[in-house]
Motif scaffolding. Sequence first.
Motif, mmCIF file in Angstrom:
data_model
loop_
_atom_site.group_PDB
_atom_site.id
_atom_site.type_symbol
_atom_site.label_atom_id
_atom_site.label_comp_id
_atom_site.label_asym_id
_atom_site.label_seq_id
_atom_site.Cartn_x
_atom_site.Cartn_y
_atom_site.Cartn_z
ATOM 1 N N CYS A 278 0.697 5.478 -0.136
ATOM 2 C CA CYS A 278 -0.217 6.623 -0.051
ATOM 3 C C CYS A 278 -0.125 7.453 -1.324
ATOM 4 O O CYS A 278 0.968 7.787 -1.790
ATOM 5 C CB CYS A 278 0.123 7.496 1.150
ATOM 6 S SG CYS A 278 -0.198 6.630 2.689
ATOM 7 N N CYS B 97 -6.652 5.737 4.930
ATOM 8 C CA CYS B 97 -5.635 4.741 4.571
ATOM 9 C C CYS B 97 -5.742 3.502 5.457
ATOM 10 O O CYS B 97 -5.525 2.385 4.994
ATOM 11 C CB CYS B 97 -4.235 5.348 4.640
ATOM 12 S SG CYS B 97 -3.980 6.568 3.333
ATOM 13 N N TYR C 169 0.860 -1.194 0.000
ATOM 14 C CA TYR C 169 0.000 0.000 0.000
ATOM 15 C C TYR C 169 0.887 1.231 0.000
ATOM 16 O O TYR C 169 1.768 1.364 0.855
ATOM 17 C CB TYR C 169 -0.894 0.001 1.241
ATOM 18 C CG TYR C 169 -1.921 1.114 1.271
ATOM 19 C CD1 TYR C 169 -3.217 0.901 0.793
ATOM 20 C CD2 TYR C 169 -1.607 2.374 1.775
ATOM 21 C CE1 TYR C 169 -4.173 1.909 0.822
ATOM 22 C CE2 TYR C 169 -2.557 3.388 1.802
ATOM 23 C CZ TYR C 169 -3.839 3.156 1.324
ATOM 24 O OH TYR C 169 -4.772 4.156 1.355
ATOM 25 N N GLU D 37 -1.821 6.319 11.188
ATOM 26 C CA GLU D 37 -2.397 5.111 10.570
ATOM 27 C C GLU D 37 -2.123 3.890 11.451
ATOM 28 O O GLU D 37 -3.003 3.044 11.661
ATOM 29 C CB GLU D 37 -1.778 4.856 9.190
ATOM 30 C CG GLU D 37 -2.347 5.691 8.064
ATOM 31 C CD GLU D 37 -1.822 5.207 6.713
ATOM 32 O OE1 GLU D 37 -1.782 3.978 6.487
ATOM 33 O OE2 GLU D 37 -1.426 6.042 5.899
ATOM 34 N N HIS E 261 1.207 11.310 9.501
ATOM 35 C CA HIS E 261 0.228 10.464 8.793
ATOM 36 C C HIS E 261 0.414 8.972 9.074
ATOM 37 O O HIS E 261 -0.521 8.287 9.491
ATOM 38 C CB HIS E 261 0.285 10.750 7.298
ATOM 39 C CG HIS E 261 -0.726 10.000 6.500
ATOM 40 N ND1 HIS E 261 -2.080 10.019 6.797
ATOM 41 C CD2 HIS E 261 -0.607 9.172 5.421
ATOM 42 C CE1 HIS E 261 -2.739 9.261 5.929
ATOM 43 N NE2 HIS E 261 -1.862 8.737 5.086
ATOM 44 N N HIS E 262 1.616 8.465 8.854
ATOM 45 C CA HIS E 262 1.791 7.017 9.026
ATOM 46 C C HIS E 262 1.779 6.594 10.489
ATOM 47 O O HIS E 262 1.313 5.508 10.836
ATOM 48 C CB HIS E 262 3.080 6.564 8.317
ATOM 49 C CG HIS E 262 2.941 6.592 6.820
ATOM 50 N ND1 HIS E 262 4.014 6.558 5.974
ATOM 51 C CD2 HIS E 262 1.820 6.668 6.034
ATOM 52 C CE1 HIS E 262 3.572 6.596 4.710
ATOM 53 N NE2 HIS E 262 2.255 6.669 4.729
HETATM 54 ZN ZN LIG Z 1 -2.013 7.333 3.627
#
Ligand SMILES: [Zn+2]
Length: 473
Positions: free
Chosen positions: A33, A214, A31, A243, A239-240
């Motif tokens: 982004c 995500c 995956y 997540e 962001h990660h």
């Molecule tokens: Zn993402």
Amino acid sequence: MTSAKPLVLYSTLSRKKEVFKPRVEGKVGMYVCGVTVYDYCHIGHGRTFIAFDVIRRWLEARGNEVTFVRNVTDVDDKIIRRAAERGISTKDLTDEFTRAMQEDMESLGCLAPTYEPHATDFIGDMQSVIGKLFEKGYAYVGKDGDVDYAVRKFQGYGKLSGKSLDDLEPGARIGVDSGKRDPLDFVLWKRAKPGEPHWPSPWGEGRPGWHIECSAMSCHYLGENFDIHGGGPDLIFPHHENEIAQSEAANGKPFANYWMHSGPLRVRAADGTEQKMSKSLHNFWTIRDALKETDEKFGEGNGSQVLRFFLMRTQYRSPISFNTGLIEDAHKGLTRLYDALAGVPGDGKPLDWAEPHAAAFADAMNDDFNTPVAIAQLFELANDVNRTKDPALARQLKALGAILNILQGDPAKFLKGAAGAAMPEEEIRKLIEERAAAKKARNFARADEIRDTLASKGITLLDTPQGTTWRSA
Ligand SMILES: [Zn+2]
């Protein structure tokens, strides 16, 4: 053949190189982004997506079946603002820039993702992740009506970025109109504001926060635990990190096994200093701008090949400096490789991994996708092809190029470059014929005159046993 040796890759999570072992032998779930589609992609996006395209292609070359998911963020503050500025719907705006992004990625020679989910098609999946976070005590409704994530409840927060809560605390501030309990908390679901896109939810009308999309979409396609999660370097935090906090808290199991991040791209100014690319510094390059300029300089259709080569010849984690001089250098390199192929066509047999250059290429790629070392093998092959004129070596050069999706064009066309723009090709062909006739008639003065006329237009003639061809000087 290529999978005889293990593949080693650097994981941001462990901060070291690890032997890559997919969850299921021969299958890789990945995956990456994608883009927030409110404007044209810039070359920083190009850098990131070429990096992951090369990674995916090498995983496939090793015999893996790769499921590559790259999302499209089509609901976000910037999108809402830009659509309002232009007086169009957010749907019209995001449709326009999704198409533009797909065209740009295709121009740069990147394979289309196996799945390209749009955030707005997965609102239900996102709500079910948020529902799980409520059940487990990680989500709460703030006093402003937004749903927020309680960062301090999650034990592993900071494990990807290496930041501790104590590091983060002093910089964090709660905005005056925020309902967060703690400045470190982040939003999962934003309550609806007038004029914004919104969906019904158990917590009222609203729209998702960015991070939750995500977590929801990667799980939908790849499962709660999958192999590789990647993205640009600016996504590591927050962001990660967010997540991971969402997915691991909701599912109670590790999220991605390997985290991969491409290096930064900076612009080298005329005085040699490195700058972050930004519109305010007037050093901002969209992929379209860069393709237009390189096509003008190197010939229609060649700019994209030069840009791809330029962006991949640096190892994917190392910083890249972007400036026109370095692009010209990449063009020279690609010209040397095409030159070898122009002189000696391959023999059409399949790639032989046991041949020493191919084996060294594979070793380099197996060492955390070390493209500069792999590409150095291509230059050695080109030298050997020039020296020996061996069609088997020319085949190796072109076939290894195919793995990186370079060197697959017509060598003659690439080498003609932009010279065709100085004089129509038909006219060049006529002059070449006239020169041949002049030589035959022993009118060497006229033959030389024609050669000089063409040279003054940047066109070099090449006399070969098959006849005369031409290329850009
Ligand atoms: Zn993402």
